[in-house]
Design an enzyme around this catalytic site. Structure first.
Site, PDB file in Angstrom:
ATOM      1  N   LYS A  22     -10.169 -27.898   5.118  1.00 17.97           N
ATOM      2  CA  LYS A  22     -10.784 -29.214   4.876  1.00 17.97           C
ATOM      3  C   LYS A  22     -12.091 -29.074   4.102  1.00 17.97           C
ATOM      4  CE  LYS A  22     -13.299 -31.267   8.273  1.00 17.97           C
ATOM      5  NZ  LYS A  22     -14.654 -31.707   7.886  1.00 17.97           N
ATOM      6  N   ASN A  23     -12.966 -28.183   4.573  1.00 24.78           N
ATOM      7  CA  ASN A  23     -14.300 -28.129   3.979  1.00 24.78           C
ATOM      8  C   ASN A  23     -14.324 -27.388   2.646  1.00 24.78           C
ATOM      9  OD1 ASN A  23     -15.188 -29.680   6.042  1.00 24.78           O
ATOM     10  ND2 ASN A  23     -16.173 -28.015   7.181  1.00 24.78           N
ATOM     11  N   CYS A 121     -25.495 -39.194  12.180  1.00 26.80           N
ATOM     12  CA  CYS A 121     -24.118 -39.295  12.656  1.00 26.80           C
ATOM     13  C   CYS A 121     -24.015 -38.712  14.047  1.00 26.80           C
ATOM     14  CB  CYS A 121     -23.145 -38.632  11.690  1.00 26.80           C
ATOM     15  SG  CYS A 121     -23.092 -36.866  11.865  1.00 26.80           S
ATOM     16  N   ARG A 126     -28.745 -35.242  10.195  1.00 24.53           N
ATOM     17  CA  ARG A 126     -28.098 -34.813   8.955  1.00 24.53           C
ATOM     18  C   ARG A 126     -28.628 -35.495   7.688  1.00 24.53           C
ATOM     19  NH1 ARG A 126     -21.741 -34.339   9.922  1.00 24.53           N
ATOM     20  NH2 ARG A 126     -21.838 -32.725   8.346  1.00 24.53           N
ATOM     21  N   ILE A 128     -30.089 -35.785   3.706  1.00 22.54           N
ATOM     22  CA  ILE A 128     -29.629 -35.152   2.454  1.00 22.54           C
ATOM     23  C   ILE A 128     -30.822 -34.839   1.547  1.00 22.54           C
ATOM     24  CG2 ILE A 128     -27.265 -36.072   2.461  1.00 22.54           C
ATOM     25  CD1 ILE A 128     -28.305 -38.081   0.261  1.00 22.54           C
ATOM     26  N   ILE A 331     -27.532 -25.441  14.757  1.00 21.66           N
ATOM     27  CA  ILE A 331     -27.358 -26.137  13.473  1.00 21.66           C
ATOM     28  C   ILE A 331     -27.534 -27.650  13.644  1.00 21.66           C
ATOM     29  CG2 ILE A 331     -25.802 -26.527  11.494  1.00 21.66           C
ATOM     30  CD1 ILE A 331     -26.594 -23.595  11.773  1.00 21.66           C
ATOM     31  N   ARG A 401      -9.038 -36.253  11.295  1.00 19.39           N
ATOM     32  CA  ARG A 401      -9.921 -35.987  10.160  1.00 19.39           C
ATOM     33  C   ARG A 401      -9.842 -34.529   9.736  1.00 19.39           C
ATOM     34  NH1 ARG A 401     -15.843 -38.194  10.623  1.00 19.39           N
ATOM     35  NH2 ARG A 401     -15.734 -37.228   8.578  1.00 19.39           N
TER      36      ARG A 401
HETATM   37  N1  EPU Z   1     -29.920 -30.420   6.469  1.00 15.58           N
HETATM   38  C1  EPU Z   1     -31.121 -31.028   6.168  1.00 15.58           C
HETATM   39  N2  EPU Z   1     -31.255 -31.583   4.920  1.00 15.58           N
HETATM   40  C2  EPU Z   1     -30.267 -31.548   3.996  1.00 15.58           C
HETATM   41  C3  EPU Z   1     -29.046 -30.927   4.320  1.00 15.58           C
HETATM   42  C4  EPU Z   1     -28.896 -30.363   5.580  1.00 15.58           C
HETATM   43  O1  EPU Z   1     -32.029 -31.087   6.992  1.00 15.58           O
HETATM   44  O2  EPU Z   1     -30.461 -32.065   2.891  1.00 15.58           O
HETATM   45  C5  EPU Z   1     -29.748 -29.789   7.812  1.00 15.58           C
HETATM   46  C6  EPU Z   1     -28.664 -30.477   8.648  1.00 15.58           C
HETATM   47  O3  EPU Z   1     -29.157 -31.611   9.326  1.00 15.58           O
HETATM   48  C7  EPU Z   1     -28.247 -29.365   9.565  1.00 15.58           C
HETATM   49  C8  EPU Z   1     -28.353 -28.118   8.670  1.00 15.58           C
HETATM   50  O4  EPU Z   1     -29.240 -28.495   7.624  1.00 15.58           O
HETATM   51  O5  EPU Z   1     -29.126 -29.244  10.632  1.00 15.58           O
HETATM   52  C9  EPU Z   1     -27.060 -27.609   8.082  1.00 15.58           C
HETATM   53  O6  EPU Z   1     -26.314 -28.712   7.587  1.00 15.58           O
HETATM   54  P1  EPU Z   1     -25.341 -28.591   6.333  1.00 15.58           P
HETATM   55  O7  EPU Z   1     -25.916 -29.365   5.217  1.00 15.58           O
HETATM   56  O8  EPU Z   1     -25.003 -27.170   6.100  1.00 15.58           O
HETATM   57  O9  EPU Z   1     -24.067 -29.366   6.863  1.00 15.58           O
HETATM   58  P2  EPU Z   1     -23.080 -30.228   5.977  1.00 15.58           P
HETATM   59  O10 EPU Z   1     -23.025 -29.659   4.619  1.00 15.58           O
HETATM   60  O11 EPU Z   1     -23.417 -31.674   6.127  1.00 15.58           O
HETATM   61  C10 EPU Z   1     -20.944 -28.810   6.449  1.00 15.58           C
HETATM   62  C11 EPU Z   1     -19.571 -29.051   6.995  1.00 15.58           C
HETATM   63  C12 EPU Z   1     -19.670 -29.310   8.497  1.00 15.58           C
HETATM   64  C13 EPU Z   1     -20.292 -28.068   9.146  1.00 15.58           C
HETATM   65  C14 EPU Z   1     -21.664 -27.789   8.506  1.00 15.58           C
HETATM   66  C15 EPU Z   1     -22.308 -26.523   9.022  1.00 15.58           C
HETATM   67  C16 EPU Z   1     -18.405 -29.996   5.108  1.00 15.58           C
HETATM   68  C17 EPU Z   1     -17.772 -31.167   4.479  1.00 15.58           C
HETATM   69  N3  EPU Z   1     -18.987 -30.190   6.301  1.00 15.58           N
HETATM   70  O12 EPU Z   1     -21.707 -29.976   6.719  1.00 15.58           O
HETATM   71  O13 EPU Z   1     -18.339 -29.471   8.978  1.00 15.58           O
HETATM   72  O14 EPU Z   1     -20.454 -28.277  10.511  1.00 15.58           O
HETATM   73  O15 EPU Z   1     -21.522 -27.659   7.084  1.00 15.58           O
HETATM   74  O16 EPU Z   1     -21.504 -25.432   8.811  1.00 15.58           O
HETATM   75  O17 EPU Z   1     -18.374 -28.901   4.564  1.00 15.58           O
HETATM   76  C18 EPU Z   1     -16.692 -30.162  10.511  1.00 15.58           C
HETATM   77  O18 EPU Z   1     -15.841 -29.704   9.729  1.00 15.58           O
HETATM   78  O19 EPU Z   1     -16.401 -30.524  11.680  1.00 15.58           O
HETATM   79  C19 EPU Z   1     -18.069 -30.281  10.052  1.00 15.58           C
HETATM   80  C20 EPU Z   1     -18.962 -31.072  10.655  1.00 15.58           C
END
Ligand code: EPU
Length: 423
Positions: A22-23, A121, A126, A128, A331, A401
């Site tokens: 998925k990811n 969420c 989370r 960006i 995380i 999902r």
């Molecule tokens: N974070 C920030 N600012 C940002 C981006 C991230 O503070 O701009 C923080 C987040 O809040 C979190 C940490 O950094 O505490 C890591 O988050 P990351 O951005 O790596 O997560 P993501 O990209 O939103 C992806 C996967 C998630 C998985 C996480 C961690 C996808 C589509 N989603 O999310 O998958 O848990 O990386 O490995 O790739 C799942 O599949 O169930 C799922 C939630």
């Protein structure tokens, strides 16, 4: 809405085919916005999130069609003189945060994108900010209004971006944006997940010039255009890991067909530490459960550390182990939603902040349970498979999902599990 009904006590044995990741699929679908022709992906998992992403691509003006048979998806640009729409609306971003992955490709190729800001969420705030910081460093103007973030740049310029933390989708957004930027982009403290390597591989196939994916420093030399490709998506390491837990917990013997050990080292290490036998075979990964599971200490970390997406599933294993386990979630700040539900099933888990202490060896009993995130829901299915009696996992929407036909796959190896209508 559906529910999953599980009767506990079956020992799993046989083979489970692992679906595409998925990811990996979600950023790859977004990456299909970059080249000027039609790309084809194979081994695309049939998941609600993938459907949401195809819906978004179509709203933007692209075609995204599954081939009549099999698991391919063909993605083509807007036809004729049709102009792409450069906006990801609230309704889609609300259902799937990964919609934000269209930001990088759209700005890079069309100079502008408007994406609804994802709110917090179920598993945490989370933000960006790292995605936006990266785009700003590349010369983009970022404005926020009416709940939308608008990003504009005539042509993005290469820059050095040091992430505050490794972010998976943040790194993917900048990686895609940088492919068409002018000059060199260097990402430091980049995420190292296999899905990042997969995206870089595909972008390089399209003609991008990326080096270092899979390490903390990724360098991208911008090019003027990219061309379409065909690609088969890597297997899902989290799906495989979830079924590995199912095999280990039920004293089972299961071959996870297609699973790639090199993507799952931290998961395999913890399975072994709990007593499971894990063998790499030609067809995938074989997992055999021990007579008794050993307790474990786990701390979730960015790759190559232990993945947060496997935390809930290992917690169920810890409930069965003789002795005390400690699991720390580093995380996401709110990813213990399975805990109250597991405790309702007879587990003894106490949480303080980011740590959960699990007193193992308690008898789990079936119950009606639900969770509001994907991996927590998967852990409840696992708990149902070892609980005495019947468990109903409600709100299956979350499972759909990220797990393709989970009940069929588990039934295929002997689980007593079915999908039913939730009244
Ligand atoms: N974070 C920030 N600012 C940002 C981006 C991230 O503070 O701009 C923080 C987040 O809040 C979190 C940490 O950094 O505490 C890591 O988050 P990351 O951005 O790596 O997560 P993501 O990209 O939103 C992806 C996967 C998630 C998985 C996480 C961690 C996808 C589509 N989603 O999310 O998958 O848990 O990386 O490995 O790739 C799942 O599949 O169930 C799922 C939630």
């Amino acid at each position: 809405m559906d529910k999953i009904v599980v009767e506990g006590g079956a020992r799993l044995s046989g083979k489970i085919p692992v679906s595409g990741a998925k990811n990996a699929a979600l950023p790859l679908l977004a990456a299909a916005l970059l080249p000027s022709g039609t790309s084809t992906y194979r081994n695309v998992p049939k998941l609600a999130d993938v459907l949401t992403m195809t819906k978004l691509l179509r709203m933007l003006g692209w075609s995204a069609d599954a081939e009549a048979k099999g698991d391919s998806l063909v993605i083509g640009p807007p036809s004729g003189k049709k102009k792409p729409k450069l906006e990801a609306p609230y309704d889609l971003v609300r259902t799937m945060r990964a919609s934000v992955l269209v930001l990088g490709p759209l700005v890079a190729r069309y100079g502008r994108a408007r994406v609804s800001m994802p709110g917090g969420c179920n598993i945490g705030a989370r933000p960006i900010d790292q995605h936006l910081k990266g785009l700003e460093a590349m010369g983009a103007k970022v404005t926020l209004d009416h709940g939308y973030v608008e990003v504009e740049a005539k042509r993005l310029k290469g820059a050095t971006i040091v992430f505050d933390m490794p972010t998976v989708t943040g790194c993917e957004n900048i990686l895609m944006a940088a492919t068409l930027a002018k000059g060199r982009t260097v990402m430091e403290n980049a995420a190292r997940e296999p899905e990042i390597e997969e995206l870089a591989l595909v972008l390089n196939k399209m003609g991008a010039k990326i080096q270092g994916a899979g390490t903390p420093i990724i360098t991208i030399e911008g090019v003027d255009e990219l061309h379409p490709i065909e690609h088969a998506i890597i297997p899902d390491r989290i799906e495989a890991g979830t079924f590995a837990c199912a095999a280990a917990m039920t004293h089972g013997d299961v071959l996870l067909e297609g699973a790639r050990a090199e993507h799952m080292e931290a998961i395999i290490a913890k399975l072994r530490a709990m007593g499971a036998i894990v063998a790499v075979e030609a067809g995938g990964l074989r997992v055999k459960g021990p007579a008794e599971l050993a307790p474990i200490d786990i701390t979730t970390q960015p790759h190559p550390g232990f993945p947060t997406d496997m935390q809930a599933q290992f917690m169920v294993m810890a409930c069965l182990a003789k002795g005390q386990s400690v699991i720390k979630e580093m995380i996401f700040e709110n990813r213990f939603q399975h805990v109250p539900e597991l405790n309702r099933m007879g587990a003894d888990i106490q949480t303080t902040g980011r740590a959960a202490v699990i007193r193992g060896g308690m008898k789990l009993t079936g119950a009606s349970v639900m969770a509001t995130d994907l991996r927590a829901s998967a852990s409840l299915v696992l708990a149902g498979m070892v609980a005495q009696g019947k468990t109903e996992v409600l709100r299956v929407y979350h499972l759909d999902r990220g797990y393709e036909a989970i009940e069929k796959k588990l039934r295929g190896v002997g689980a007593k599990i079915k999908r039913a209508k939730q009244t």
